[in-house]
Design an enzyme around this catalytic site. Structure first.
Site, PDB file in Angstrom:
ATOM      1  N   ASP A  85       9.544   2.885  -0.869  1.00  0.00           N
ATOM      2  CA  ASP A  85       8.525   3.526   0.129  1.00  0.00           C
ATOM      3  C   ASP A  85       8.919   3.180   1.558  1.00  0.00           C
ATOM      4  O   ASP A  85       8.380   2.247   1.769  1.00  0.00           O
ATOM      5  CB  ASP A  85       7.191   3.313  -0.709  1.00  0.00           C
ATOM      6  CG  ASP A  85       6.061   3.773   0.500  1.00  0.00           C
ATOM      7  OD1 ASP A  85       6.185   4.455   1.464  1.00  0.00           O
ATOM      8  OD2 ASP A  85       4.782   3.684   0.139  1.00  0.00           O
ATOM      9  N   TYR A 121       0.888  -1.184  -0.083  1.00  0.00           N
ATOM     10  CA  TYR A 121      -0.018  -0.099   0.047  1.00  0.00           C
ATOM     11  C   TYR A 121       1.053   1.199   0.066  1.00  0.00           C
ATOM     12  O   TYR A 121       1.905   1.314   0.685  1.00  0.00           O
ATOM     13  CB  TYR A 121      -0.967  -0.108   1.266  1.00  0.00           C
ATOM     14  CG  TYR A 121      -1.709   1.201   1.421  1.00  0.00           C
ATOM     15  CD1 TYR A 121      -2.671   1.426   0.522  1.00  0.00           C
ATOM     16  CD2 TYR A 121      -1.357   2.135   2.488  1.00  0.00           C
ATOM     17  CE1 TYR A 121      -3.652   2.761   0.438  1.00  0.00           C
ATOM     18  CE2 TYR A 121      -2.489   3.205   2.763  1.00  0.00           C
ATOM     19  CZ  TYR A 121      -3.389   3.325   1.449  1.00  0.00           C
ATOM     20  OH  TYR A 121      -4.076   4.570   2.098  1.00  0.00           O
ATOM     21  N   LYS A 162       4.874   9.302   8.515  1.00  0.00           N
ATOM     22  CA  LYS A 162       4.854   8.819  10.083  1.00  0.00           C
ATOM     23  C   LYS A 162       5.819   9.121  11.108  1.00  0.00           C
ATOM     24  O   LYS A 162       5.673  10.421  11.533  1.00  0.00           O
ATOM     25  CB  LYS A 162       4.671   7.200   9.893  1.00  0.00           C
ATOM     26  CG  LYS A 162       3.474   6.650   8.997  1.00  0.00           C
ATOM     27  CD  LYS A 162       3.406   5.175   9.119  1.00  0.00           C
ATOM     28  CE  LYS A 162       2.267   4.631   8.076  1.00  0.00           C
ATOM     29  NZ  LYS A 162       0.676   4.718   8.560  1.00  0.00           N
TER      30      LYS A 162
END
Ligand code: PLP
Length: 443
Positions: free
Chosen positions: A246, A151, A278
């Site tokens: 990523d 994702y 994050k």
């Protein structure tokens, strides 16, 4: 009201808020997994958080294993992060002009990772979307390759599923994404070198980039096979495509440098582009993409590839992120490793003792428990889980004051603020929760 292991437990305030929320917001939540649909029941509305604990609006306190889905490496409301943020707040919250905090945060990222330059944005989705645009602009090519089960945020081109059969042509992963948006996306099985080689042999000169989670954390945690990331980087290099790692989830979480530090760093290669989010936002909306100087030089205002953002590099978010990265020293990662190991071992034992099929899976300090027999190497493996057993396990843990991700397909996030009491609470809750999972699996 639900029946907790110590008798009835009321969630009146959460239920009332959920009803109000559901009237004004689809599903009552601002991001789908929060709605508890995968596990059933009413989501707990959180009133406050401190260290390793969350307190809901009904006054119940939980040991938190979600950590805001990754950012809270230091735990909630860390006093030094709060102090830095309070000081910054007094100077105003957004200027739309450059600040020193942005420079400091960019330098902190550049110092720790192989990127030469970064551009700050506000979400991981923005980071991956922009990285792909930049890769396309730099290479002058259109095709983007991703792995099933990885994702990268809700970027149209990446909300793509594998087509039927052996084809790598993607189909939209959700209504609302037109076929034209995924027509240039290819989806491959994770950890499958042959599939990667075959696609690049066929279409290598059309591929702008391959994007992968440095270690997948969004289908549960899956470890890349040894050398897999390096193989991807080499394959991309051989075909003039960019390798985009990523690290929105892994970055500054899986290890001090991210998963990259565990695999590629020692072997003499680096991604062309990386994305972060994050942890580097310290609990605020901040993310980044960065890479080789030559690639980043294509970005506006230096180069022709456009990208911008009203709140990009927001001074409060940058301050929180910078404070977090500065505090994230070796001791923090040691503690996160120690806590994670204790939980992994105890979960493994409790589920084994209860006879529940499971596989504990880890990449650096990131881990999750699959409710299926292992090994888990790709999305097909991950999907073999008994989600009913997980739902029972989740609720049994919640009743005992442990807040796990409300889905079987998520990483369990620990922080350096998880003290021995928090770990003891988790360890005590695991055997009865494993028994509940076994009952549910039998039913
Ligand atoms: C690996 C990865 N990339 C991108 C994203 C998207 O980030 P955001 O939710 O901040 O848009 C996520 C979010 O979970 C992620 O885990």
């Amino acid at each position: 009201m639900t029946l907790g292991h110590n008798g009835p437990v009321t969630h009146d305030r959460s239920e009332a808020l959920f009803a109000r929320a559901s009237a004004v917001t689809p599903g009552g939540v601002n991001s789908p997994v929060r709605a508890f649909r995968a596990v059933g029941g009413t989501p707990r509305f959180i009133a406050s958080a401190s260290g390793s604990r969350l307190t809901d609006v009904d006054g119940r306190t939980y040991v938190d294993l979600v950590g805001s889905w990754g950012p809270m490496l230091l735990g909630h409301a860390h006093h030094e992060v709060l102090a830095a943020v309070s000081e910054a707040l007094a100077r105003g919250t957004s200027y739309g002009a450059p600040t020193e905090a942005e420079v400091d945060l960019a330098e902190a990222i550049v110092d720790r990772t192989p990127v030469d330059q970064v551009r700050l944005v506000s979400s991981g989705t923005e980071a991956t979307m922009s990285a792909i645009r930049l890769a396309r602009g730099f290479t002058g090519r259109d095709v983007v390759v991703k792995f099933a089960g990885c994702y990268h945020g809700h970027v149209d081109a990446l909300l793509a599923s594998a087509g039927s059969g052996l084809t790598t042509l993607a189909v939209p992963g959700t209504p609302g994404v037109p076929e034209t948006a995924t027509a240039l996306t290819r989806v491959l099985p994770y950890n499958d070198r042959d599939a990667v080689s075959a696609l690049f042999a066929e279409e290598g000169d059309r591929i702008a980039c391959l994007i992968t989670e440095a270690a997948p954390g969004n289908m549960g945690v899956i470890s890349p096979d040894p050398g897999f990331n390096q193989f991807l980087a080499q394959t991309c290099a051989d075909h003039g495509a960019l390798f985009v790692s990523d690290e929105v989830m892994t970055g500054f979480r899986a290890s001090r440098q991210g998963q990259w530090g565990l695999d590629g760093a020692l072997e003499g290669w680096a991604p062309d582009l990386m994305t972060f989010g994050k942890v580097m936002g310290g609990g605020f909306p901040a993310a980044a993409f960065g890479g080789r100087a030559e690639v980043m030089a294509m970005l506006s205002p230096v180069g022709p590839v456009y990208q911008a953002g009203t709140l990009s590099g927001n001074p409060i978010a940058a301050t929180a992120g910078l404070a977090t990265l500065r505090l994230a020293d070796a001791a923090v990662y040691d503690r996160v490793t120690e806590v994670g190991d204790a939980i992994k071992d105890a979960a493994d034992k409790a589920l084994s003792d209860a006879g529940v099929p499971h596989a504990v899976s880890a990449a650096g300090t990131m881990f999750s428990v699959f409710f299926s027999d292992g090994p888990v190497r790709d999305y097909d493996d991950a999907q073999r889980q008994d989600t009913t057993a997980y739902a029972a396990f989740f609720h049994a843990m919640l009743d005992r004051g442990v807040y796990l991700p409300p889905s079987a397909y998520e990483a369990w996030f620990v922080s350096s603020a998880h003290d021995d009491d928090a770990v003891a609470m988790i360890l005590d809750a695991l055997p009865p929760a494993a028994a509940a999972a076994r009952e549910a699996a039998r039913a």
